[in-house]
Enzyme design. Structure first.
Site, mmCIF file in Angstrom:
data_model
loop_
_atom_site.group_PDB
_atom_site.id
_atom_site.type_symbol
_atom_site.label_atom_id
_atom_site.label_comp_id
_atom_site.label_asym_id
_atom_site.label_seq_id
_atom_site.Cartn_x
_atom_site.Cartn_y
_atom_site.Cartn_z
ATOM 1 N N HIS A 90 0.873 -1.583 0.054
ATOM 2 C CA HIS A 90 0.389 -0.015 -0.786
ATOM 3 C C HIS A 90 1.282 1.440 0.355
ATOM 4 C CE1 HIS A 90 0.547 -0.316 4.260
ATOM 5 N NE2 HIS A 90 0.355 0.594 4.819
ATOM 6 N N TYR A 111 4.327 10.110 10.668
ATOM 7 C CA TYR A 111 3.721 8.828 10.140
ATOM 8 C C TYR A 111 3.974 8.301 9.108
ATOM 9 C CZ TYR A 111 0.173 5.345 9.764
ATOM 10 O OH TYR A 111 -0.460 4.304 9.665
ATOM 11 N N GLY A 161 56.429 28.808 -5.345
ATOM 12 C CA GLY A 161 56.458 28.046 -6.401
ATOM 13 C C GLY A 161 55.352 27.623 -7.303
ATOM 14 N N ASP A 162 55.327 26.961 -8.989
ATOM 15 C CA ASP A 162 55.361 26.545 -9.391
ATOM 16 C C ASP A 162 53.515 25.633 -8.922
ATOM 17 O OD1 ASP A 162 54.968 28.258 -11.593
ATOM 18 O OD2 ASP A 162 57.236 27.772 -11.945
ATOM 19 N N SER A 163 52.912 25.610 -9.170
ATOM 20 C CA SER A 163 51.998 23.831 -9.198
ATOM 21 C C SER A 163 52.905 22.982 -9.025
ATOM 22 C CB SER A 163 50.841 24.028 -9.710
ATOM 23 O OG SER A 163 49.547 25.265 -9.441
ATOM 24 N N THR A 204 55.029 21.302 -6.958
ATOM 25 C CA THR A 204 56.874 20.804 -7.466
ATOM 26 C C THR A 204 56.658 20.172 -6.160
ATOM 27 O OG1 THR A 204 56.136 23.466 -5.308
ATOM 28 C CG2 THR A 204 57.189 23.181 -7.919
#
EC number: 2.7.7.-
Length: 353
Positions: free
Chosen positions: A57, A103, A222-224, A226
């Site tokens: 139901h 409920y 510093g650069d990414s 590193t």
């Protein structure tokens, strides 16, 4: 003989029960959404249940924008998509939408659409004791679940005391974060500039009692990729502040050895807590987005990590003509390092930042 009473229900909240209904809850929700009504629907929740004998139901709660008058007892009938069958519900107006929601949430599985509308006349919203509501909030599995309970059951407190409620729940539900485990050992960083290594040895090479009252911070540009982030986070217990400052007790601890400030622009830090963090100040306060001001123990250095370029570089930011005072203050409280090569050699660490 009196004429038969005409069917008529007038309510903002409708509670529907479909006995022996085999329509899946997803299909039921879709059909209820498509039923044309003169008042806009705001929220629908459908629950699919089975009796002990396996008989299915459905229950449904429909909330309207205003009172909706229904004079067609077949309006909410559902139609099977797999066979020629219609399912007619028992239709009731519900004074307490929260009670109906509670409920149908107890058993079965549910699906919903829209935003539940808190009903001020609800037994859960007014007549039920505050103790019951707050006990239920304490037993919730998360802060957001607890807030939802209080929003529905104690709307007055939720509106007038939201700031305090949220702050208190954060303390109650606080869990000590799992310690961060570096993916690479400190020994894998073999290209550390001398000035950086000297800074590490000077601070971490002493016991806490032998460290200076206000140790020097370090700003590494510093650069990414590193390795600067992984290196900084491998040195010991620390707070990691990335993108923005958050001193909430869920993420910030007064029991660590240093702070890592990563990818936080110099302009943002200047507007917030530049001297407090870089200058290792002690016993200061910082505001949280929610809750009361946080007392920061301080007295620990910060490793500030940044990329080169306009808006990111701390060195470029401080070298501008309009900032001589901040420049002079910073060079007395931090050392600057510019990386020209990665801090590691192994290609296995190419993913480092």
């Amino acid at each position: 003989m009196p004429p038969p009473q005409r069917f008529r229900v007038q309510s903002k909240n409708y509670f529907l029960t479909y006995p022996r209904c085999t329509i899946p809850k997803e299909e039921a929700l879709s059909q209820l959404q498509k039923i044309h009504t003169t008042t806009n629907k705001k929220f629908i929740k459908v629950c699919e249940e089975r009796h002990d004998n396996g008989e299915p139901h459905l229950h449904a709660l429909i909330q309207f924008e205003g009172k909706f008058i229904c004079t067609n007892k077949r309006l909410f009938d559902l139609v099977s998509t797999t066979r020629s069958a219609h399912f007619h519900p028992n239709i009731q107006g519900a004074k307490s939408s929260s009670d109906v929601k509670e409920y149908i949430d107890k058993d079965g599985v549910t699906i919903e659409w829209g935003q539940f509308q808190v009903d001020g006349r609800s037994a859960r919203g007014g007549q039920q004791s505050a103790n019951d509501s707050y006990a239920k909030a304490l037993n919730a599995d998360s802060i957001e679940s607890a807030l939802t309970i209080l929003k529905e059951e104690q709307p007055k407190d939720y509106v007038l005391q939201n700031h305090n409620i949220r702050s208190n729940l954060e303390r109650i539900f606080f869990k000590v974060p799992e310690p961060w485990v570096p993916p690479f050992p400190l020994s894998s960083f073999v290209n550390i500039p001398v000035v950086m290594q000297d800074w590490v040895d000077d601070y971490f090479g002493r016991g806490s009692a032998a460290r200076p009252e206000r140790p020097i911070s370090i700003i590494v540009e510093g650069d990414s990729r590193t390795g600067k982030t992984m290196w900084a986070r491998a040195l010991g217990p620390h707070n990691y502040l990335s993108g923005h400052l958050d001193f909430n007790s869920l993420v910030y601890s007064n029991s660590v050895e240093y702070n890592v400030i990563d990818d936080i622009t110099p302009n943002y830090l200047k507007l917030k807590d530049w001297k407090e963090l870089i200058g290792e100040q002690k016993d200061w306060q910082s505001n949280c987005k929610y809750g009361k001001p946080v007392q920061i123990k301080g007295g620990i250095p910060s490793i500030v990590l940044c990329n080169p370029g306009e808006g990111s570089s701390y060195k470029d930011f401080l070298n501008k003509e309009e900032k001589p005072a901040l420049h002079n203050w910073t060079i007395h409280n931090a050392i600057f390092v510019t990386l020209t090569a990665p801090l590691y050699q192994s290609t296995a660490q190419d993913c480092q930042t």
